[in-house]
Enzyme design. Structure first.
Site, PDB file in Angstrom:
ATOM      1  CB  CYS A  52      -0.829   0.118   1.401  1.00 46.04           C
ATOM      2  SG  CYS A  52      -1.595   1.583   1.727  1.00 46.04           S
ATOM      3  CB  CYS A  55       1.082   1.370   4.787  1.00 46.85           C
ATOM      4  SG  CYS A  55      -0.680   0.526   4.991  1.00 46.85           S
ATOM      5  CG  HIS A 115      -4.121  -1.311   4.607  1.00 49.90           C
ATOM      6  ND1 HIS A 115      -3.663  -0.358   3.595  1.00 49.90           N
ATOM      7  CD2 HIS A 115      -4.470  -2.271   4.158  1.00 49.90           C
ATOM      8  CE1 HIS A 115      -4.222  -0.732   2.417  1.00 49.90           C
ATOM      9  NE2 HIS A 115      -4.841  -2.201   2.832  1.00 49.90           N
ATOM     10  CG  ASN A 155     -13.751  10.186  -3.642  1.00 53.07           C
ATOM     11  OD1 ASN A 155     -14.792  10.789  -3.646  1.00 53.07           O
ATOM     12  ND2 ASN A 155     -12.626  10.762  -4.589  1.00 53.07           N
ATOM     13  CB  SER A 163      -7.713   3.415  -6.765  1.00 53.81           C
ATOM     14  OG  SER A 163      -6.798   4.681  -6.324  1.00 53.81           O
ATOM     15  CG  HIS A 166      -4.130   3.569   4.181  1.00 51.73           C
ATOM     16  ND1 HIS A 166      -2.932   2.698   4.884  1.00 51.73           N
ATOM     17  CD2 HIS A 166      -3.986   4.697   5.134  1.00 51.73           C
ATOM     18  CE1 HIS A 166      -2.578   3.462   5.871  1.00 51.73           C
ATOM     19  NE2 HIS A 166      -3.123   4.324   6.136  1.00 51.73           N
ATOM     20  CG  HIS A 168      -6.805   7.975   1.182  1.00 47.83           C
ATOM     21  ND1 HIS A 168      -7.247   6.703   0.878  1.00 47.83           N
ATOM     22  CD2 HIS A 168      -6.911   8.773  -0.072  1.00 47.83           C
ATOM     23  CE1 HIS A 168      -7.531   6.654  -0.250  1.00 47.83           C
ATOM     24  NE2 HIS A 168      -7.277   7.889  -1.023  1.00 47.83           N
ATOM     25  CD  GLN A 170      -8.090  12.652  -3.716  1.00 50.53           C
ATOM     26  OE1 GLN A 170      -7.574  13.508  -4.363  1.00 50.53           O
ATOM     27  NE2 GLN A 170      -8.682  11.354  -4.042  1.00 50.53           N
TER      28      GLN A 170
HETATM   29  O1  LIG Z   1      -8.077  11.111  -6.950  1.00 52.03           O
HETATM   30  P1  LIG Z   1      -8.081   9.614  -6.993  1.00 52.03           P
HETATM   31  O2  LIG Z   1      -8.575   9.048  -5.574  1.00 52.03           O
HETATM   32  O3  LIG Z   1      -7.238   8.805  -7.941  1.00 52.03           O
HETATM   33  O4  LIG Z   1      -9.532   9.517  -8.011  1.00 52.03           O
HETATM   34  C1  LIG Z   1     -10.806   9.549  -7.502  1.00 52.03           C
HETATM   35  O5  LIG Z   1     -11.120  10.752  -7.066  1.00 52.03           O
HETATM   36  C2  LIG Z   1     -11.132  12.066  -7.916  1.00 52.03           C
HETATM   37  C3  LIG Z   1     -11.651  13.336  -7.338  1.00 52.03           C
HETATM   38  O6  LIG Z   1     -12.868  13.115  -6.755  1.00 52.03           O
HETATM   39  C4  LIG Z   1     -11.893  11.681  -9.104  1.00 52.03           C
HETATM   40  O7  LIG Z   1     -11.425  13.020 -10.324  1.00 52.03           O
HETATM   41  C5  LIG Z   1     -11.476  10.444 -10.015  1.00 52.03           C
HETATM   42  O8  LIG Z   1     -12.241  10.244 -10.862  1.00 52.03           O
HETATM   43  C6  LIG Z   1     -11.479   9.227  -8.920  1.00 52.03           C
HETATM   44  O9  LIG Z   1     -11.162   8.158  -9.389  1.00 52.03           O
END
Ligand SMILES: O=P(O)(O)O[C@H]1O[C@H](CO)[C@@H](O)[C@H](O)[C@H]1O
Ligand SMILES: O=P(O)(O)O[C@H]1O[C@H](CO)[C@@H](O)[C@H](O)[C@H]1O
Lengths: 342, 342
Positions: A52, A55, A115, A155, A163, A166, A168, A170
Site C-alpha cells: 500500500c 501505509c 490500513h 471518496n 483506488s 487505506h 484517506h 483529499q
Molecule cells: O484522486 P483519486 O482517488 O485517484 O481519484 C478519484 O477521485 C477524484 C476526485 O474526486 C476523481 O476525479 C477520480 O475520478 C476518482 O477516481
C-alpha cells in the site's frame, strides 16, 4: 383540501443552498431490480499492507518514502489534477469558447497509520486529529494568495472511485471557487442580505422543531437528512453556531465535530452491515480575503447505495438530462439512520 | 507571451449552455489505475428472449401483453417516477422547506423488436422510425396542458443503470421544466436577446472553422465533442438549421438525424471494441406554449468509460462537491472518435 401526500405522491423539493430542485418518487421504491449489482468486497485487510502506497514507511510511485507516522499524514498528490506551477493564461474565441488556466494544490491526507480502519472504526480522539489537520490545511492553503477555495473531501469505497482502501481523504485547493460552493455562496449571501441571519441556522431551527429528519445531535453539531437530499441516504452535518469556516472552530467544537462524524459513519455501516461507501466534503467560505457573513460551515455525505450492499442509485439519463431523482423519501431514510445511531 | 497550453496545463472551460465550468487536467491521463473495474458483459444475446419484458408478444409485470410489434413500440412505464393522476398540492414551511406535487407521464420506447440489437447496430432506416416516434411523442405529450417539458433519453448498458439490454429508451414528461433544460433556456435566451442569433448556431460555426472537435457531419447535423465536455467521450449532435424542437424537423432532417446517430454510436462501439455504454438525451424547448426563439435543438451523449472497456470516469468527491473534472482533453477524444467514423 388537497390529498397531496409527501410520503406517497411524486413531487419536487427545493434545495435553498443551490437553488435547484430534486424529483422525489416515493411510490417507486417498489420497483423490482434486475440490473447491475456491485461486487461486495471482502473486508479482511491487514493492519499494515507492504504493497500500500499510503501505509507508514512504504515507498510511493515517485520514489518518496512515507514516514513512520503515528496518527495522520499529509503529502502533495503525486498525480494531482491541479498543480502549483501552472502558468497563467487563457484561450478565448468570442463568448462561446473560453478556457482559463487554473493553479492549485492537491493533497492526500492519511487518516490513520492503520490500513484496516475507516473513520467509522476510529475512536473520536483519533478522528479529532483528522479534524485538526483539516483546520491546519485550510488555514495554510487558504493563506496563499493564489488559493481562493479549499475543497476538503473523501471518496470511500471502490464504488466511489477510491483506488486504495487505506483510510484517506483529499484536498484540492485552487484559484477559483468551483461551481457547487459558488452556488452556495450566492444562495447564502442572498438569504443573509434579506434576513440578516444564516440560511442554515434558520433551517436547522426548523428541523429541530420536528426532528423528523434529524439523525444525530450533540453539543455543537447536528447530522440530518436534508429535506432536499438527492442520494438515498444523503446527510448534512451542520454546526449549531454560525461560523464561516473550519479555521474558526473552537477546541470544543472540534471534539464535537469528530464525535458527529463517528456517530454518523458508524450508523452508515449498520445500514447494510458493510463498510458503507460515500463521498463526503466540507463546504465553507472561500479564502479570497472577502467577508462572507452568510456562509455557514457544513459537511455533506453522499452515499450511493439504495436498496442493498450491492444495488446503488444510478444518476443517469433523466438525472443527467433533467435533474436528480430519488425513490425513498428523506424522512424514511432519516428514520432508519436514526435507529442505527448508538 | 504565455506558455499556457490547453493540451498540457490544468485549466477550466466554460459551458455557455449551462453557465457552469469544468476542470480539465490533461497531464493526469497518465495516472495509474488500481481501483474498481467494471465487469465486461458478454454480448451474445438471442434475437428473441422469452424472459424479456420488452420483446414482442411477451407479458409485462403488470400482466399486459406486448403486441407482435415489427419496428418500434411505446407504452406507459409500469413503474413510472411520474404519474398522471398525482393530486395537486404543496408542502411549505417558510422559505426553506418547500415541496410541490409534480404530475407527469413516463413512457418506454422499444427501438426494435430484435432483442440483440442496439442503435449502433440498426440500419439508418430503422433508426429513422425511432426518430418518427420521438417526434410523435413530443407532439402528443407536449400538447397536454399539464405537460410543459418532454425529456427523451436512453440509458444504455448496465453501468448506466439499464436493467434490460433490449434496445429501448424512455420519455419522462412533466409539469415543470427540470433543472438542466431550465439552465439552457436561460443561457440560450440571454444570448438570443443580446445577439439575435442562436448560441448553438454561432458555436457550430466556430467549430466548423477549425473542425478540431468535429466527429461527424452530414447534410443537416454535426456531431462534435463540445469544448466544455465533461465525460471523457461526451458528444453533442447539433442541427445545422436553427429550430426549437423535434416537432419542427423536416422529413429530410429526420433522415439525416438518424444517420448521425448511426454514425456516432457505431464509432463509439469501436473505441474499446465493445457495445459502448452511455446516457443520451434530447434537449429542446419546453411545451408550455411560450415562444423560445433562442432554443436550438440538440442531443447529448454522456458515455462513462475513460480508459478501457472496464475503467470508467468516477464523478465523485471533488466532482460532487466542487465541479466536474476530466483528464483527457476534448480535442484528443474528438481525434480518436473521428478516426473511428466509417
Ligand atoms: O484522486 P483519486 O482517488 O485517484 O481519484 C478519484 O477521485 C477524484 C476526485 O474526486 C476523481 O476525479 C477520480 O475520478 C476518482 O477516481
Ligand atoms: O427507469 P429505469 O431504467 O428502471 O432506471 C434507470 O433510469 C432512471 C432514469 O434515468 C434512473 O432514475 C434509475 O436510477 C436508473 O436505474
Amino acid at each position: 383540501m388537497s390529498d397531496f401526500d409527501l410520503a406517497e405522491h411524486p413531487h419536487r423539493r427545493y434545495n435553498p443552498l443551490t437553488g435547484e430542485w430534486v424529483l422525489v418518487s416515493p411510490h417507486r421504491a417498489k420497483r423490482p431490480w434486475q440490473g447491475q449489482q456491485e461486487e461486495q468486497s471482502q473486508d479482511t485487510r491487514p493492519e499494515y499492507d507492504p504493497g500500500c502506497y499510503l501505509c507508514p514507511t512504504n515507498t510511493r510511485a515517485n520514489g518518496e518514502q512515507n514516514p513512520a507516522y503515528e496518527s495522520t499524514y499529509v503529502f502533495d498528490n503525486d498525480f494531482g489534477a491541479l498543480q502549483e506551477g501552472t502558468p497563467e493564461g487563457a484561450y478565448v474565441k468570442g463568448d462561446l469558447i473560453r478556457a482559463e488556466s487554473e493553479r492549485g494544490i492537491c493533497r492526500v491526507i492519511c487518516f490513520s497509520p492503520r490500513h484496516d480502519l475507516t473513520l467509522a472504526d476510529m475512536a473520536p480522539e483519533d478522528i479529532r486529529k483528522v479534524v485538526d489537520l483539516w483546520q491546519q490545511e485550510y488555514q495554510e492553503l487558504g493563506s496563499k494568495d493564489f488559493i481562493n477555495y479549499v475543497q476538503i473531501f473523501e471518496n470511500k469505497g471502490q464504488i466511489m472511485g477510491c483506488s486504495n482502501p487505506h483510510p484517506h481523504g483529499q484536498i484540492w485547493a485552487q484559484r477559483t471557487v468551483p461551481v457547487e460552493p459558488a452556488k452556495e455562496t450566492t444562495q447564502q449571501g442572498l438569504y443573509f442580505e434579506q434576513h440578516q441571519r444564516s440560511l442554515l441556522a434558520d433551517y436547522l431551527a426548523l428541523e429541530l422543531e420536528t426532528r423528523e429528519r434529524v439523525v444525530a445531535e450533540n453539543e455543537h453539531f447536528v447530522a440530518l437528512v436534508p429535506f432536499w437530499a438527492v442520494w438515498p441516504f444523503e446527510t448534512i452535518v451542520i454546526s449549531k453556531r454560525h461560523f464561516q469556516h473550519i479555521g474558526q472552530m473552537t477546541e470544543e467544537e472540534k471534539n464535537s465535530f469528530a464525535q458527529s462524524i463517528k456517530a454518523l459513519t458508524a450508523a452508515y455501516d449498520r445500514v447494510f452491515g458493510i463498510s458503507f461507501p460515500y463521498s463526503s466534503g466540507i463546504h465553507q467560505s472561500p479564502t479570497d480575503g472577502q467577508a462572507y457573513p452568510g456562509w455557514h460551515f457544513h459537511m455533506h455525505f453522499y452515499p450511493p447505495l439504495l436498496r442493498s450492499a450491492t444495488v446503488k442509485k444510478f444518476m443517469v439519463g433523466y438525472e443527467m438530462m433533467g435533474n436528480p431523482q430519488r425513490d425513498i423519501t428523506p424522512e424514511a431514510a432519516a428514520n432508519l439512520l436514526r435507529s442505527l445511531v448508538r
